[in-house]
Design an enzyme around this catalytic site. Structure first.
Site, mmCIF file in Angstrom:
data_model
loop_
_atom_site.group_PDB
_atom_site.id
_atom_site.type_symbol
_atom_site.label_atom_id
_atom_site.label_comp_id
_atom_site.label_asym_id
_atom_site.label_seq_id
_atom_site.Cartn_x
_atom_site.Cartn_y
_atom_site.Cartn_z
ATOM 1 N N LYS C 76 0.878 -1.172 0.000
ATOM 2 C CA LYS C 76 0.000 0.000 0.000
ATOM 3 C C LYS C 76 0.915 1.222 0.000
ATOM 4 O O LYS C 76 1.967 1.210 0.668
ATOM 5 C CB LYS C 76 -0.878 -0.045 1.254
ATOM 6 C CG LYS C 76 -1.938 1.049 1.345
ATOM 7 C CD LYS C 76 -2.750 0.899 2.639
ATOM 8 C CE LYS C 76 -3.867 1.928 2.741
ATOM 9 N NZ LYS C 76 -4.681 1.750 3.968
ATOM 10 N N SER C 151 -9.646 1.881 3.113
ATOM 11 C CA SER C 151 -8.753 2.648 2.264
ATOM 12 C C SER C 151 -7.772 1.795 1.459
ATOM 13 O O SER C 151 -7.205 2.291 0.495
ATOM 14 C CB SER C 151 -7.969 3.639 3.118
ATOM 15 O OG SER C 151 -7.111 2.943 4.008
ATOM 16 N N SER C 175 -9.905 -0.570 7.180
ATOM 17 C CA SER C 175 -9.294 -0.342 5.873
ATOM 18 C C SER C 175 -8.614 -1.549 5.238
ATOM 19 O O SER C 175 -8.250 -1.505 4.074
ATOM 20 C CB SER C 175 -8.282 0.806 5.947
ATOM 21 O OG SER C 175 -8.958 2.028 5.940
#
Lengths: 478, 95, 488
Positions: C76, C151, C175
């Protein structure tokens, strides 16, 4: 109207750790800009703080030294504000739960009396960087080497009633942190800084007046001047029908005035909250016991010992314990001199400090080391030289002519203690001054001093005064 | 709880966030909605409840006082918008 | 090659069936072909990947390979990667080249895992749909007109579309788990403190936790073995031994006590999703587990509490983005205040600004007690609910998200409805507990079937059990093996 002055001090002492409070970057002073600002100090995305054990230990030392409560649990909080020298946009400090609470310190005043000053709290926090307003095309340069240096902020109660008391307190803290070896006390380099909260109130009034905070005053002299001038300003203002505003003011030493700092004033809302990157600092009893066992003798304890065990006067003991370096110097002199504490005290507090003051030097810079001075006192003690000759020896040592024995030998200052050497000189003087001998013997006792003087003159002061006295008395009595 | 235009401007200033005038009404609405959601908290009696700052009941670890970082100025300043003589430059700070 | 599990890849590399260079190239080619339609990556680091793959092959030849040596992954874009852009999905970090590796990245590097690229994400991890990214929304591979969740939406989409064997994610309020549910993959948020946060751009420090996003529980266990562990750079990381998370995958579930919080099955849960979750839970019952209804009475306070705690911490964490030392600086600042306000005003997107403002407000003078302190007290109550529950049960199960993936833009203008996407995941972050989402089944969507996630919540540091419970389900179901159309 009679006014009473109320002063509280906030002292920032940089802790003498090797590395920063939350990072492994060096705290050494004077490096090239930003060469000692690591990723953590710069507040780069993703970095996290880890607390320096030594900073905690130093805070605990201070807490124990002022008889304070060293918190078993203290918490770091974030103080949020924007400023270029504050890399993260917040300062890691302590708010609700500081590491040290409720201590006290006794200060000595000029009239010989003493007074207890309360210390509300002392907390750990990180220092900010420095802004340089040089000629960078009208811009400001930011150096973050200092960012993250550990600070102990020591907050007093509003217990001081004059600028002189404030200075006495500040000096005492300054001395204490050096005794404890937690701060180098260097005010030029900013290791020891002070803010003063100053207010005035009519004598007899209970509630405090509105205070102004004087920021960053970096010398004892300026603290006194800044407070005095601020007190004057406040009294003038109130007497002219005005009101003191609570604000931060800056002392300008060139103009000897304080002035308002607008920029830092606008709506400070620091939004303190516990720093989620750090956990509560828990101090175990065992840690405190260990810290306690390594505490040095503190100034007040030392002074008492000097009075009680070395039989120094309270005044001398106070002078000699004002700084740890001076006290250490004195104790070494005494040791080398074979325990002659009173003589050592006289020489250190008298001739040595006089010479240092005159030269504008610190004890650490003294050209006469403790070993040298102690060695000289030993020669007074064993009658190698007289106290008077010692002054010459001291001057010679100060000038770099070597230690006492070297000076005595080189200058031939060794005292004459051999009776057979002194006797002929006395006989000679008696023979050459028949008139004075006559007068003395007919009762004019005062003339005895004349004969002593003559002998000393003839021996260039090297004759042992006691022996001279004895022999002269014998021979003059006829 | 609903916020007004002045509240938004005051908060934005505290947070040093430049907000276009045209966007202010949107923030007024959104932030008031969020505070409306948050408002449910006040219905709960919490006197005597110890505030929880951390998920784990742990204590701060202490690191040894050792210098572990070397000078990495060049690398660390590579991302800086404006640097001169090793200093980060910002518009003049007026004291 | 792209349908192989981590264990299969590890075996293939070990037996010399293929090299890391071949494997890595194959994935880079898939990224090349498929990423454009998904927008799941902010950076593709092909050169670095190939260099690392070569190094991994050499390490293997030298006989020093570990189980994951040569297996590529995606981070990420919230993890700092030395010498590689680390944007956190924000304009304010669009030009930021991290000068150091996050601890998680360093660990994966040491394990010999080549980095394929950096995954798209909601800006500063603030969002539940990946629509707040400066780099545009990620599309859900199951239906590209829907969101992948957020997210960690980029990571989830990449794993679902088989563009990476595995990925890292972070989870502050759901997330990892919510996008895992919406994309039909397996995601694990470990216990707070289990994985180092050092080098993860902070959103809410007391809630953030990194974890693996994978196709299966077994794959996740392999990566967690690498990610987990104490880090001296993170004061909140826990000094506790890391077990081999693959060791207990095969323990049977006879007598496992599953708690079903009644609050997680009530109003707000989509009926279809509810049916799929119920079916999955019945499956567990058939596998020998015991079901018990429990109550987490303060559940309804999770979202309000979270939207004080998280914004408060973020408002402070994001103050460092000021245009002085790194990141975006506005053009031609007039003075210091202008520099701050325009750099931050132009650099942050609307959702980030909303949260900074909420947090600033909640911490400001006069409101602290009513908001921040109150939220911390409620956090305690929410946490206590779980403590009581875990006295009776081994794991807690329920839906991960109240609905399947929603249409792009559907909730963009209504922050509060977006926030409710995390209604079932937030409480675990507040308590610091580990939680997982695994594919539980599918419901019919507009374009075809859409995945549903089953959430499994465990007690502190009980990741091994979570992975075991998940793995056993995956042994008897094949939901996790379904691949979205066009990505087979």
């Amino acid at each position: 109207m009679n006014w009473e002055v109320v002063i509280g001090l906030e002292i920032h002492a940089q802790l003498a750790t090797k590395s920063k409070i939350f990072s492994g970057a060096s705290t050494a002073y004077g490096a090239e800009p930003n060469t000692q600002a690591c990723a953590v100090d710069l507040g780069l995305p993703g970095v996290l703080p880890v607390l320096n054990k030594e900073a905690v230990r130093m805070a605990a030392r201070f807490g124990l030294a002022i008889g304070a409560n060293v918190a078993r649990r203290s918490v770091f909080a974030r103080k949020n504000y924007f400023y270029p020298d504050l890399p993260k946009g917040y300062q890691i400090s302590q708010m609700a739960l500081p590491i040290v609470e409720a201590g006290r310190l006794e200060i000595e005043l000029e009239d010989g009396s003493s007074k207890i000053i309360g210390i509300t709290r002392a907390h750990l926090e990180e220092d900010a960087g420095k802004s340089m307003h040089g000629d960078f095309h009208g811009m400001t340069g930011v150096d973050l080497n200092r960012a993250g240096t550990p600070l102990l902020e020591i907050v007093s109660e509003p217990d001081m009633r004059s600028a002189k008391e404030a200075v006495a307190y500040m000096k005492k803290i300054h001395s204490l942190v050096q005794y404890l070896e937690i701060c180098d006390g260097n005010m030029q380099e900013g290791s020891f800084r002070c803010d003063a909260n100053v207010s005035v109130r009519p004598v007899g009034q209970e509630e405090y007046g509105t205070r102004a905070e004087l920021k960053n005053i970096n010398s004892f002299r300026f603290v006194e001047k800044a407070i005095d001038i601020e007190v004057e300003r406040q009294i003038d203002l109130i007497e002219a029908g005005g009101k003191v505003v609570q604000e931060t003011r800056l002392y300008d030493s060139d103009k000897n005035e304080t002035r308002s700092m607008r920029s830092k004033e606008e709506a400070n809302d620091y939004r303190y909250f516990p720093d989620p990157d750090l956990l509560p600092v828990v101090i175990e009893e065992s840690f405190l016991t260990e810290v306690k066992s390594t505490l040095p003798e503190l100034p007040d304890e030392k002074r008492q010992r000097f009075v009680q065990e070395l039989f120094l006067s309270n005044y001398d003991a106070g002078v000699l314990t004002a700084s740890r370096e001076l006290a250490d110097y004195f104790e070494l002199v005494t040791e080398v001199a074979g325990g002659e504490a009173k003589l050592a005290a006289n020489w250190v507090a008298g001739d040595l400090m006089g010479a240092l003051n005159k030269a504008g030097q610190e004890i650490a810079e003294s050209p006469v080391s403790a070993e040298m001075l102690g060695g000289m006192i030993k020669r007074i003690q064993d009658n190698t030289i007289s106290g008077k000759i010692a002054k010459e020896v001291f001057d010679a040592m100060w000038q770099g002519e070597g230690d006492a024995d070297t000076v005595i030998a080189a200058r031939g200052l060794k005292q004459i203690t051999d009776t057979s050497a002194i006797e002929p000189i006395i006989d000679n003087i008696i023979a050459n001054n028949p008139g004075q001998v006559e007068q003395y013997r007919s009762g004019k006792d005062k003339l005895f001093g004349f004969f002593v003087g003559q002998v000393m003159k003839a021996t260039q002061g090297k004759a042992n005064p006691q022996q001279v006295n004895e022999l002269l008395r014998q021979k003059l009595s006829g | 709880m609903s916020l007004g235009k002045e509240d938004i401007e005051k908060i934005a200033h505290l947070a040093r966030l430049g907000i276009n005038d045209a966007d202010v009404p949107g923030y007024v609405r959104n932030l008031s909605d969020i505070l409306g959601l948050v408002e449910q908290m006040s219905a709960v009696e919490t006197s005597g409840v110890t505030p929880m700052a951390h998920p784990l009941d742990a204590r701060q670890r202490l690191r040894a006082d050792e210098v572990t970082e070397i000078n990495q100025r060049e690398q660390l300043q590579a991302n800086a918008p404006q640097v001169e003589a090793g200093l980060f430059l910002v518009p003049q700070v007026i004291e | 090659m792209h349908n192989k599990s981590i264990a299969e890849l590890s075996q293939g590399l070990a037996s010399g069936d293929f090299s890391s260079i071949e494997l890595t190239r194959a994935y880079l080619e898939r990224i090349e072909t498929h990423n454009a339609g998904l927008n799941a990556l902010i950076s593709v680091t092909a050169e670095e990947a190939m260099a690392a793959a070569q190094l991994a092959d050499q390490t293997r030849q030298a006989g020093n390979a570990g189980p994951l040596t040569g297996v590529p992954l995606v981070y990420k874009d919230i993890f700092c990667t030395d010498g590689v852009k680390t944007s956190c999905g924000s304009k304010i970090l669009d030009n930021f080249i991290a000068p150091y590796d996050a601890t998680v990245v360093a660990k994966c590097k040491t394990a010999g895992m080549p980095m394929l690229g950096k995954a798209n994400m909601d800006e500063f991890a603030m969002g539940s749909s990946n629509e707040t990214s400066f780099y545009g929304p990620v599309k859900n591979p199951w239906d590209t007109e829907t969101v992948p969740g957020g997210s960690s939406g980029g990571s989830a989409a990449l794993v679902a579309a088989r563009l990476t064997p595995i990925a890292t994610g972070t989870d502050t309020g759901g997330s990892i788990r919510q996008p895992a549910a919406l994309c039909g993959i397996t995601g694990l948020k470990p216990t707070y403190g289990r994985v180092s946060r050092y080098g993860m751009v902070a959103f809410a420090s007391s809630l953030d936790q990194a974890g693996p996003m994978a196709r299966s529980a077994e794959d996740a266990a392999w990566l967690l073995n690498v990610m987990a562990g104490f880090d001296e750079h993170d004061s909140t990381s826990v000094e506790r031994e890391v077990p081999d998370y693959t060791a207990h995958l095969n323990t049977d579930l006879q007598g496992l006590k599953i708690g079903l919080p009644k609050e997680y099955f009530g109003e707000g849960l989509d009926a279809e999703v509810g049916r799929v979750v119920d079916a999955a839970i019945r499956q567990y019952q058939q596998m020998g587990a015991e079901l018990m209804e429990i109550s987490l009475p303060n559940s309804h306070l999770s979202v309000p509490t979270y939207y004080v705690v998280a914004p408060a911490e973020c408002s402070s964490n994001l103050s460092r983005f000021d245009g002085v030392r790194f990141g975006y600086r506005c053009e031609d600042p007039q003075d210091l205040e202008d520099l701050y306000k325009r750099s931050r005003g132009e650099g942050f997107g609307a959702e980030v600004k909303r949260r900074i403002m909420i947090g600033t407000y909640a911490l400001s003078a006069g409101y602290y007690d009513a908001y921040y302190l109150k939220a911390q007290q409620l956090r305690q109550l929410i946490s206590d609910d779980f403590k009581r529950a875990f006295e009776k049960v081994d794991v807690i199960m329920g839906p991960t998200a109240p609905d399947v993936a929603f249409k792009l833009g559907a909730k963009a203008s209504d922050p509060v409805s977006m926030y409710l996407s995390d209604i079932y995941t937030i409480a675990t972050n507040l308590a610091g507990l580990p939680g997982m989402s695994i594919p539980a089944g599918f419901v019919a969507g507009n374009k075809g079937d859409m995945p549903v996630g089953l959430q499994i919540i465990g007690n502190y540091f009980d990741e091994s059990r979570l992975l075991n419970v998940a793995h056993q389900f995956q042994l008897s179901t094949n939901w996790h093996q379904r691949v979205p159309e066009g990505f087979e």
